[in-house]
Design a protein around this motif. Structure first.
Motif, PDB file in Angstrom:
ATOM      1  N   MET A 118    -110.826 -33.815  42.146  1.00 14.43           N
ATOM      2  CA  MET A 118    -111.854 -33.942  43.186  1.00 14.43           C
ATOM      3  C   MET A 118    -111.454 -34.987  44.219  1.00 14.43           C
ATOM      4  O   MET A 118    -111.696 -34.803  45.420  1.00 14.43           O
ATOM      5  N   TRP A 122    -110.895 -34.118  48.220  1.00 12.82           N
ATOM      6  CA  TRP A 122    -111.494 -34.866  49.333  1.00 12.82           C
ATOM      7  C   TRP A 122    -110.427 -35.431  50.268  1.00 12.82           C
ATOM      8  O   TRP A 122    -110.593 -35.419  51.492  1.00 12.82           O
ATOM      9  N   SER A 126    -109.981 -34.217  54.107  1.00  9.64           N
ATOM     10  CA  SER A 126    -110.006 -35.175  55.219  1.00  9.64           C
ATOM     11  C   SER A 126    -108.774 -35.036  56.097  1.00  9.64           C
ATOM     12  O   SER A 126    -108.864 -35.080  57.328  1.00  9.64           O
TER      13      SER A 126
END
Length: 180
Positions: A118, A122, A126
Motif C-alpha cells: 500500500m 501511494w 503520487s
C-alpha cells in the motif's frame, strides 16, 4: 545509512527485475507456443517468425503486469537478514516478544507485504500524478494512456521501492534496522 538503503534497494531491484522478466518471458513463450500449436503448427519461415515474435511481444506486456505482482511479493522475503553497510533489516516475530525471525518465510510476510504494498501504491500513484502534470505541461500528449504503459510503471515502481524502504521502518512496527 544511505549506503545501506541504496545497497538494499539495488539488490531488491535486480531480483525484482530478473524474476518478473523471466516469469513474463516464460509465460509469454507458453502462450505463444500454445497459439502456434493451436494454429496447426505451420512450417516456420520468415513471416511465421515475425508473427510469433509479434504474439510474444504482445503477451509479454500483459504477462509482465501479472508476474510483476508475484515478483513483488517474492522479492520482499530476500531483503531481511542480509547485512549491507553494517546494517541489517530484521523482521520481528508476532506477539509481544522482541525476538527476530531468523528464517523469514512467505507466511511471515503477509502483514508486512500488505503495508509495504500500500505504501508502494501511494508512492507510485503520487509519482504518476506528478508525471502526468509534467507531461501535460511540457509535451503534446493529452491523455495518460498515450504514454503510460507497463514499462513506465516498472520504472515508477523501482523509484518508489527506494523511497518505500526508507519509510518502511516507520510504517511497520515489526521491522527494525539493526546495526551489524
Amino acid at each position: 545509512m544511505s549506503k545501506f538503503y541504496f545497497l538494499l534497494w539495488l539488490k531488491w531491484a535486480v531480483r525484482l527485475s530478473v524474476c518478473s522478466v523471466v516469469l513474463a518471458c516464460g509465460l509469454s513463450f507458453l502462450i505463444t507456443l500454445f497459439i502456434y500449436i493451436s494454429q496447426g503448427m505451420p512450417s516456420l519461415n520468415g513471416k511465421i517468425y515475425v508473427a510469433l515474435f509479434s504474439v510474444f511481444k504482445f503477451w509479454f506486456a500483459i504477462s509482465w503486469s501479472f508476474t510483476l505482482l508475484i515478483a513483488l511479493f517474492r522479492s520482499l522475503k530476500f531483503i531481511f537478514n542480509i547485512p549491507h553497510a553494517n546494517y541489517e533489516l530484521k523482521l520481528m516475530a508476532c506477539g509481544d516478544s522482541d525476538e527476530f525471525i531468523e528464517v523469514v518465510g512467505y507466511g511471515d510476510l503477509v502483514r508486512v507485504w500488505r503495508k509495504w504494498f500500500m505504501l508502494l501504491v501511494w508512492l507510485v500513484g503520487s509519482m504518476v500524478v506528478l508525471a502526468l502534470v509534467f507531461v501535460r505541461i511540457f509535451t503534446t500528449y493529452v491523455s495518460l494512456f498515450e504514454w503510460f504503459n507497463i514499462y513506465w510503471l516498472f520504472g515508477f515502481i523501482l523509484v518508489a521501492g527506494y523511497l518505500s524502504f526508507i519509510l518502511l521502518g516507520t510504517r511497520c512496527k515489526k521491522i527494525k534496522i539493526i546495526k551489524w
